[in-house]
Design a protein around this motif. Structure first.
Motif, PDB file in Angstrom:
ATOM      1  N   GLN A 278       0.833  -1.196   0.000  1.00 28.06           N
ATOM      2  CA  GLN A 278       0.000   0.000   0.000  1.00 28.06           C
ATOM      3  C   GLN A 278       0.873   1.252   0.000  1.00 28.06           C
ATOM      4  OE1 GLN A 278      -2.286  -1.814   3.576  1.00 28.06           O
ATOM      5  NE2 GLN A 278      -3.684  -0.294   2.724  1.00 28.06           N
TER       6      GLN A 278
ATOM      7  N   THR B 221       0.010   6.769   3.449  1.00 30.36           N
ATOM      8  CA  THR B 221      -1.353   6.482   3.899  1.00 30.36           C
ATOM      9  C   THR B 221      -1.321   5.554   5.109  1.00 30.36           C
ATOM     10  OG1 THR B 221      -2.212   6.734   1.655  1.00 30.36           O
ATOM     11  CG2 THR B 221      -3.576   5.513   3.217  1.00 30.36           C
ATOM     12  N   ILE B 222      -0.449   4.553   5.078  1.00 26.17           N
ATOM     13  CA  ILE B 222      -0.321   3.612   6.192  1.00 26.17           C
ATOM     14  C   ILE B 222       0.105   4.348   7.463  1.00 26.17           C
ATOM     15  CG2 ILE B 222       1.063   1.689   7.070  1.00 26.17           C
ATOM     16  CD1 ILE B 222       1.155   0.608   4.205  1.00 26.17           C
TER      17      ILE B 222
ATOM     18  N   THR C 250      -0.200   7.594   8.155  1.00 27.65           N
ATOM     19  CA  THR C 250      -1.257   8.518   8.583  1.00 27.65           C
ATOM     20  C   THR C 250      -2.346   7.776   9.347  1.00 27.65           C
ATOM     21  OG1 THR C 250      -0.838   9.993   6.704  1.00 27.65           O
ATOM     22  CG2 THR C 250      -2.971  10.189   7.792  1.00 27.65           C
ATOM     23  N   GLN C 251      -2.745   6.616   8.848  1.00 29.56           N
ATOM     24  CA  GLN C 251      -3.775   5.829   9.520  1.00 29.56           C
ATOM     25  C   GLN C 251      -3.304   5.359  10.896  1.00 29.56           C
ATOM     26  OE1 GLN C 251      -4.446   2.807   6.566  1.00 29.56           O
ATOM     27  NE2 GLN C 251      -6.003   3.990   5.465  1.00 29.56           N
TER      28      GLN C 251
ATOM     29  N   LYS D 133      -3.388   8.143  13.455  1.00 29.20           N
ATOM     30  CA  LYS D 133      -4.744   8.430  13.925  1.00 29.20           C
ATOM     31  C   LYS D 133      -5.177   7.441  15.003  1.00 29.20           C
ATOM     32  CE  LYS D 133      -6.457  10.675   9.705  1.00 29.20           C
ATOM     33  NZ  LYS D 133      -7.398  10.579   8.555  1.00 29.20           N
ATOM     34  N   LEU D 134      -4.669   6.215  14.881  1.00 29.03           N
ATOM     35  CA  LEU D 134      -4.993   5.202  15.886  1.00 29.03           C
ATOM     36  C   LEU D 134      -4.102   5.322  17.115  1.00 29.03           C
ATOM     37  CD1 LEU D 134      -5.401   2.072  13.568  1.00 29.03           C
ATOM     38  CD2 LEU D 134      -7.220   3.265  14.780  1.00 29.03           C
TER      39      LEU D 134
ATOM     40  N   PRO E 296       2.679   1.732  12.571  1.00 26.65           N
ATOM     41  CA  PRO E 296       2.229   1.299  11.242  1.00 26.65           C
ATOM     42  C   PRO E 296       2.521  -0.185  11.033  1.00 26.65           C
ATOM     43  CG  PRO E 296       3.583   3.277  11.109  1.00 26.65           C
ATOM     44  CD  PRO E 296       3.743   2.737  12.489  1.00 26.65           C
TER      45      PRO E 296
ATOM     46  N   CYS F   7      -6.410  10.832  18.798  1.00 29.83           N
ATOM     47  CA  CYS F   7      -6.186   9.432  18.427  1.00 29.83           C
ATOM     48  C   CYS F   7      -7.390   8.585  18.823  1.00 29.83           C
ATOM     49  CB  CYS F   7      -4.929   8.880  19.103  1.00 29.83           C
ATOM     50  SG  CYS F   7      -3.406   9.732  18.629  1.00 29.83           S
ATOM     51  N   GLN F   8      -7.634   7.539  18.062  1.00 28.44           N
ATOM     52  CA  GLN F   8      -8.808   6.700  18.278  1.00 28.44           C
ATOM     53  C   GLN F   8      -8.799   6.067  19.664  1.00 28.44           C
ATOM     54  OE1 GLN F   8      -9.950   4.187  14.946  1.00 28.44           O
ATOM     55  NE2 GLN F   8     -10.551   2.549  16.328  1.00 28.44           N
TER      56      GLN F   8
END
Length: 528
Positions: free
Chosen positions: A141, A145-146, A148-149, A152-153, A157, A341-342
């Motif tokens: 991928q 993007t990996i 960034t995701q 957020k969590l 990564p 963060c989540q």
């Protein structure tokens, strides 16, 4: 001329756009001679802001050419250019260049080969041919993007899908036979392999089936030659080895696998390339080498103990014997609150309990123009709060990770002073100091004994490096002379830990003369 471009590339049956230089993955190799002045015009056509680091050319008095984003420059924006201008001094061997912003180093990297001055021979047998071997990683991928995701969590990564040699994972991965690097050799000839670890997050063992390697240079510094069946190379390091093609003419795998002796999961599937004797058909199955197991601490420590500077009349080891200032640095991991963060928390890393805050303007620019409110200059010489510096498991190492508000925290060094730095860690970390080489005078497992351990320091011919692996649950002692004025980055070369804040910077003060001061910034310095 470096053209930063996006290009579609396929690996592991997955095609995706990646950032490249001149459309190449890995990027182009740069060949220069000791003493050359080098100008590289970098133009950015990608959607990401970009900077290039020259790892580690000794750019005396020209920190503007070092390249790490927001340290020595602001990144080059889309449609803009910047000319990196440096002179190669007192270096010969293998270095490399790479992107020094975000995780773009996953695809933006290449070799720098510094040949000796005309008429100056190598201090080892002249090889028949040279080959660059660059270890890297591949994600199916988009890497940004990996990351960034994951941010957020508040979690790490996902690891890469494969390791690579010269951008190729090798035939042990699905449908990757055509994505296999191969080099052909002639029986009886000797070859020089210039090995670079450009991987983002993994230290590596590397070996060639049936063949021994003679180590002759590390980080562009000649070493006392020694023969080994495998090498250990951490992200950021380079190693030159001589290989004699003296085995039965067949096909042999060159292979690498991660070294990790902390309780952290890594992908142990080896990346492979092929060493093939002249005239042997491709139908002959290659032989796999016996690599050390992934947690072989004994081999790692033994290998590193064999690395010694050449320390000859032509290539002396100028080890600082008198120390002006002692630095005691501890690496910590911690959990900080994260409202965005989540999970409500995020993992952070620290040096001496300080988590680095990335500025919005280049630190060298702020230093040169005396811009206030960008950084503080009170980075502590020892940890602010004690914790179990070398504790295992890693949960015992969760030291307090303090932010510094909205500004970076830097340490001030006096020009031409000599410094000794002790670095402690519960997990293996490859540590990198920009702007200087340093001498690795000692290393050990467990806590440092200030009475017994200094007596074991090698002050005669220690290895001279720009990146060093700090052992798991142990310490490393380095010495260097701060003879390069400017602002210089120090950080873990695992991109994951750098993202978490495991970094800092030194300000080396100007001397009394213009020759001992930072040069004025170039006119095309990228704006912030």
């Amino acid at each position: 001329m470096f053209q930063i471009q996006v290009k579609n590339v396929s690996r592991l049956c997955n095609a995706k756009p990646i950032v490249t230089v001149n459309g190449m993955f890995p990027g182009p190799s740069i060949y220069v001679r000791e003493g050359d002045q080098v100008l590289v015009n970098v133009t950015n056509h990608a959607q990401y802001n970009m900077s290039i680091h020259w790892h580690d050319l000794k750019q005396f008095r020209n920190g503007w050419a070092d390249g790490p984003a927001y340290i020595t420059q602001c990144p080059i924006k889309n449609g803009h250019s910047y000319i990196y201008n440096f002179t190669v001094t007192d270096q010969r061997g293998t270095l490399w260049w790479h992107a020094h912003i975000l995780w773009l180093r996953a695809t933006v990297y290449g070799a720098i080969v510094i040949m000796p001055k005309e008429g100056t021979p190598f201090p080892f047998p002249q090889p028949h041919r040279e080959t660059n071997i660059i270890l890297g990683e591949w994600w199916n991928q988009d890497v940004e993007t990996i990351v960034t995701q994951a941010n957020k969590l508040g979690l790490p990564p996902q690891p890469s899908n494969a390791h690579t040699i010269n951008g190729k994972p090798g035939p042990l991965f699905p449908r990757s036979e055509k994505h296999t690097f191969a080099m052909e050799v002639e029986f009886g000839k000797t070859y020089l392999l210039r090995i670079i670890n450009a991987a983002l997050n993994d230290e590596h063992f590397f070996a060639i089936a049936g063949h021994s390697m003679t180590v002759v240079e590390i980080d562009a510094v000649y070493t006392k030659p020694f023969t080994t069946k495998a090498i250990l190379i951490v992200p950021g390091q380079t190693t030159n080895v001589l290989v004699k093609a003296d085995q039965s003419p067949k096909r042999y795998f060159m292979a690498a696998r991660p070294f990790m002796d902390a309780p952290i999961t890594v992908d142990n599937k080896p990346v492979t390339a092929i060493l093939q004797y002249e005239g042997i058909p491709n139908s002959v199955l290659p032989i796999l080498p016996q690599l050390p197991v992934s947690n072989d601490t004994k081999f790692a420590m033994s290998y590193n103990s064999k690395l010694k500077s050449l320390n000859s009349p032509r290539f002396p080891a100028k080890v600082p014997l008198q120390i002006d200032r002692h630095l005691f640095y501890t690496i910590g991991l911690g959990i900080n609150p994260c409202p965005t963060c989540q999970k409500g928390t995020q993992v952070v890393a620290s040096l001496n309990n300080i988590t680095f805050v990335m500025p919005k303007i280049g630190l060298l620019q702020a230093h040169y123009f005396d811009v206030s409110g960008v950084f503080r200059t009170d980075f502590p010489d020892k940890p602010l709060a004690p914790f179990n510096y070398t504790g295992a498991p890693l949960t015992a190492n969760l030291g307090t990770a303090m932010g510094t508000g909205s500004v970076s925290c830097l340490s001030i060094l006096q020009l031409n002073w000599s410094y000794k730095t002790l670095i402690f860690s519960a997990e293996s970390h490859p540590f990198r100091l920009h702007g200087f080489n340093f001498f690795v005078v000692g290393s050990g497992i467990g806590n440092f004994d200030p009475k017994k351990d200094p007596a074991k320091f090698n002050l005669v011919d220690p290895p001279e490096r720009n990146t060093v692996g700090v052992p798991t649950g142990g310490w490393t002692a380095i010495r260097f002379r701060a003879d390069n004025p400017g602002v210089w980055f120090m950080h873990c070369h695992l991109e994951l830990h750098t993202t978490w804040g495991l970094k800092m910077a030194f300000v080396v003060k100007n001397g009394k003369s213009a020759e001992e001061s930072v040069l004025p910034p170039p006119k095309d310095l990228p704006p912030c």
